[in-house]
Design a protein around this motif. Sequence first.
Motif, short mmCIF file in Angstrom:
data_model
loop_
_atom_site.label_atom_id
_atom_site.label_comp_id
_atom_site.label_asym_id
_atom_site.label_seq_id
_atom_site.Cartn_x
_atom_site.Cartn_y
_atom_site.Cartn_z
N TRP A 146 -5.71 11.49 1.27
CA TRP A 146 -6.80 10.52 1.28
C TRP A 146 -7.09 9.99 -0.12
O TRP A 146 -7.30 8.79 -0.33
N PRO A 200 0.80 -1.23 0.00
CA PRO A 200 0.00 0.00 0.00
C PRO A 200 0.83 1.28 0.00
O PRO A 200 0.54 2.21 -0.75
N ALA A 248 -5.15 1.73 -2.28
CA ALA A 248 -5.84 0.60 -1.68
C ALA A 248 -6.70 -0.15 -2.70
O ALA A 248 -6.80 -1.38 -2.66
N ARG A 249 -7.30 0.56 -3.61
CA ARG A 249 -8.25 -0.07 -4.53
C ARG A 249 -7.59 -0.73 -5.73
O ARG A 249 -8.06 -1.76 -6.20
N THR A 264 -6.64 6.17 -1.35
CA THR A 264 -7.78 5.42 -1.87
C THR A 264 -7.41 4.66 -3.13
O THR A 264 -7.72 3.48 -3.28
N TYR A 320 1.23 4.08 -2.92
CA TYR A 320 0.95 5.49 -2.60
C TYR A 320 2.07 6.38 -3.13
O TYR A 320 1.82 7.40 -3.77
N ARG A 378 -6.30 4.33 7.85
CA ARG A 378 -6.84 2.97 7.70
C ARG A 378 -6.44 2.36 6.36
O ARG A 378 -6.09 1.17 6.29
N LEU A 379 -6.50 3.16 5.32
CA LEU A 379 -6.17 2.64 3.98
C LEU A 379 -4.72 2.22 3.87
O LEU A 379 -4.39 1.28 3.14
N ARG A 431 -9.39 8.08 7.62
CA ARG A 431 -9.55 7.18 6.49
C ARG A 431 -8.20 6.86 5.83
O ARG A 431 -7.93 5.72 5.45
N THR A 432 -7.37 7.89 5.68
CA THR A 432 -6.06 7.67 5.08
C THR A 432 -5.23 6.69 5.91
O THR A 432 -4.60 5.77 5.36
#
Length: 197
Positions: free
Chosen positions: A96, A49, A103-104, A100, A53, A194-195, A191-192
């Motif tokens: 964020w 991840p 992660a996706r 995202t 990023y 967690r991702l 959120r960031t």
Amino acid sequence: MHTRRFLLLAPGLLAFATPALAQGGPVQVVENFHNALLGIMRNASQLGPRGRYERLAPIMAQSFDLAAMTRIATGSNWTALPPAEQAALADAFTRWSIATYAARFDGYSGETFQTIGTQTLANGDTLVRTRLNRTDGEPVILSYLLRGAQPRIVDVYLTGTISELASRRSEFAALIREGGVPRVMQELESRTARLLA
């Protein structure tokens, strides 16, 4: 890869050491982004991840007008913010958005991107329609809205009609009602984390 959950979420004020992509017209901007994204997908496992990023950050910063996307997502609340809060919000939204994507787009199983058409809008913006071809399901239609003399993406429409920024604007408005811009930033930072965990 979680293509069913794909949504573009966006900005980035970042400086990572990566060669600049050759910019051009709207189609070239979108295709450069897709090509870079496919390269990251093919190496997703090795990168992890955080590696994804770091690879995505400069690509997204160059392909998207992330500051404009932050303004649009924040809506009328943007103009009331002091410059320092605007910058902090744009930075949180950027991190964020990149997280995202990281992660996706977490793997590769033969996906391809195909440009299927363009449309110049009355205000001078350009809509670039593309198709994400999947080996395990129906294609996903993604339309990119680009703006500016040096065109950059300012919105993405999933299935051709669902505006990412309209969704974000509605969500942000609710968070702002709860606790103002600090509430939005708290949510984005959470959120960031967690991702990228």
